[in-house]
Design a protein around this motif. Structure first.
Motif, mmCIF file in Angstrom:
data_model
loop_
_atom_site.group_PDB
_atom_site.id
_atom_site.type_symbol
_atom_site.label_atom_id
_atom_site.label_comp_id
_atom_site.label_asym_id
_atom_site.label_seq_id
_atom_site.Cartn_x
_atom_site.Cartn_y
_atom_site.Cartn_z
ATOM 1 N N ASN A 69 0.830 -1.195 0.000
ATOM 2 C CA ASN A 69 0.000 0.000 0.000
ATOM 3 C C ASN A 69 0.870 1.253 0.000
ATOM 4 O OD1 ASN A 69 -2.399 -1.399 0.071
ATOM 5 N ND2 ASN A 69 -2.960 -0.807 2.158
ATOM 6 N N ALA A 70 0.340 2.337 -0.551
ATOM 7 C CA ALA A 70 1.047 3.615 -0.530
ATOM 8 C C ALA A 70 1.028 4.237 0.857
ATOM 9 C CB ALA A 70 0.418 4.571 -1.541
ATOM 10 N N SER A 71 -0.056 4.033 1.582
ATOM 11 C CA SER A 71 -0.280 4.690 2.866
ATOM 12 C C SER A 71 0.235 3.859 4.035
ATOM 13 C CB SER A 71 -1.781 4.934 3.058
ATOM 14 O OG SER A 71 -2.053 5.461 4.337
ATOM 15 N N LYS A 72 0.667 4.564 5.081
ATOM 16 C CA LYS A 72 1.074 3.901 6.316
ATOM 17 C C LYS A 72 -0.102 3.674 7.253
ATOM 18 C CE LYS A 72 5.767 5.827 6.315
ATOM 19 N NZ LYS A 72 6.755 6.667 7.048
ATOM 20 N N CYS A 73 -1.276 4.123 6.866
ATOM 21 C CA CYS A 73 -2.458 3.988 7.726
ATOM 22 C C CYS A 73 -2.860 2.523 7.900
ATOM 23 C CB CYS A 73 -3.633 4.758 7.139
ATOM 24 S SG CYS A 73 -3.432 6.552 7.194
ATOM 25 N N SER A 74 -3.556 2.258 8.990
ATOM 26 C CA SER A 74 -4.098 0.919 9.220
ATOM 27 C C SER A 74 -5.262 0.675 8.275
ATOM 28 C CB SER A 74 -4.581 0.795 10.668
ATOM 29 O OG SER A 74 -5.725 1.613 10.869
ATOM 30 N N HIS A 75 -5.685 -0.570 8.181
ATOM 31 C CA HIS A 75 -6.842 -0.896 7.351
ATOM 32 C C HIS A 75 -8.097 -0.177 7.853
ATOM 33 C CE1 HIS A 75 -4.678 -4.842 6.079
ATOM 34 N NE2 HIS A 75 -4.434 -3.855 5.230
ATOM 35 N N GLN A 118 -10.688 10.406 0.901
ATOM 36 C CA GLN A 118 -9.706 10.863 -0.072
ATOM 37 C C GLN A 118 -8.556 9.873 -0.130
ATOM 38 O OE1 GLN A 118 -8.793 14.890 1.314
ATOM 39 N NE2 GLN A 118 -10.099 15.727 -0.295
ATOM 40 N N LEU A 119 -7.870 9.855 -1.258
ATOM 41 C CA LEU A 119 -6.784 8.905 -1.456
ATOM 42 C C LEU A 119 -5.515 9.380 -0.767
ATOM 43 C CD1 LEU A 119 -6.026 6.296 -2.996
ATOM 44 C CD2 LEU A 119 -5.228 7.759 -4.859
ATOM 45 N N ASP A 120 -4.862 8.490 -0.044
ATOM 46 C CA ASP A 120 -3.554 8.768 0.557
ATOM 47 C C ASP A 120 -2.496 8.096 -0.309
ATOM 48 O OD1 ASP A 120 -1.289 9.128 2.064
ATOM 49 O OD2 ASP A 120 -1.997 8.033 3.829
ATOM 50 N N LYS A 121 -1.808 8.888 -1.137
ATOM 51 C CA LYS A 121 -0.800 8.343 -2.046
ATOM 52 C C LYS A 121 0.556 8.173 -1.367
ATOM 53 C CE LYS A 121 -0.727 9.413 -6.341
ATOM 54 N NZ LYS A 121 -0.680 10.088 -7.670
#
Length: 312
Positions: free
Chosen positions: A250-256, A264-267
């Motif tokens: 995934n591009a993002s470090k966020c959790s699922h 919004q998209l986190d690139k």
């Protein structure tokens, strides 16, 4: 053991990125139920898919790598027919069409890319971010056999089980591939702690599937998690780590859970993303398959490919 050795085990291969997030956020196309199979129902959608895959084919051509083309069928197993307002026959037709379009693209690029693998993509029965109701392995085999047979019969060179969240479903999908005599790859998704959504360790999941299926999967992959989530749990000296041959992060470090709540998209940071993949390549030189997952697009895969493969 798998039915035949695949060329991506022997040299660098690319694959694509976050198809669904690219189509939804970057291209503004509607994806009911987050199902890219619906794109095949319109000329606009088919054209978008064609342009999407050609971007990655052109990248592989430029870098001299092989490429794995994943069919737009991640959410196209039987349970999804009703929510997508399709009957079983229409869903089967679209599964076939998803593979045949990739076969045609392979013919277009055959003179320029030595190895193009068409893979039939199969997602989990439920949500790719949560384990949900966990089937018994035999139930999972019976459920997934329908779509696996459709993709195999359509001409897919292999099957890829993407975003597997639990061990029994991965075992069942592997047994479905065994029944068909098809190559299969199992790609697990993990949480920020490097464990499956069920809490099982990655090492335990790979060992369990191998033990239950006589090590039938051709190899394993990781997808739908940021490199910082899974890199710490990989052990270069362990046999189970050696079974992992590819990454689609995934591009993002966020959790699922955080990603599910986003509108919004986190690139992410593309340069950091590429650098983290270069570190993975250095630590684990047996990794040969590189692509992206949610939030990534051609720019992410281009950056990581140039970082990882420029000296290959």
């Amino acid at each position: 053991m798998s039915v035949s050795r695949l060329p991506q085990l022997d040299r660098p291969f690319l694959t694509d990125a976050g198809l669904e997030t690219d189509m939804l956020f970057n291209r503004g196309l509607d994806l009911p139920c987050f199902a890219s199979i619906t794109l095949l129902q319109s000329e606009e959608g088919r054209q978008a898919l064609d342009e999407y895959f050609r971007g990655f084919l052109d990248l592989a051509k430029r870098l001299g790598t092989g490429i794995i083309l994943e069919s737009a069928t991640w959410r196209a197993s039987p349970d999804w027919a009703e929510p997508l307002e399709m009957d079983d026959e229409e869903l089967a037709r679209l599964n076939d069409h998803a593979v045949s379009m990739l076969v045609r693209l392979r013919e277009d690029y055959r003179a320029h890319i030595a190895d193009i693998i068409v893979s039939g993509c199969i997602g989990p029965r439920g949500d790719g971010y949560q384990a949900g109701r966990i089937m018994l392995a035999d139930e999972a085999r019976a459920y997934h056999l329908c779509q696996a047979r459709q993709l195999h019969d359509a001409g897919a060179d292999m099957l890829s089980a993407i975003t597997m969240t639990n061990i029994p479903e991965a075992i069942g999908l592997t047994r479905a591939a065994q029944q068909l005599g098809a190559n299969i790859v199992i790609s697990f998704t993990v949480e920020t702690d490097g464990r499956l959504p069920t809490g099982d360790s990655l090492s335990g999941a790979i060992d369990a599937v191998d033990a239950a299926t006589c090590a039938y999967p051709a190899y394993y992959m990781l997808n739908c998690a940021h490199p910082t989530h899974f890199a710490p749990v990989l052990d270069g000296q362990a046999e189970w780590t050696g079974r992992i041959r590819g990454v689609r992060a995934n591009a993002s470090k966020c959790s699922h859970a955080e990603l599910d709540a986003m509108t919004q998209l986190d690139k992410g940071d593309v340069a950091e993303f590429a650098a983290l993949h270069r570190d993975l390549r250095t630590r684990f030189p047996h990794l040969t398959i590189w692509g992206g997952c949610c939030g990534t697009d051609l720019s992410h895969v281009t950056a990581l490919a140039e970082a990882c493969l420029s000296e290959s």
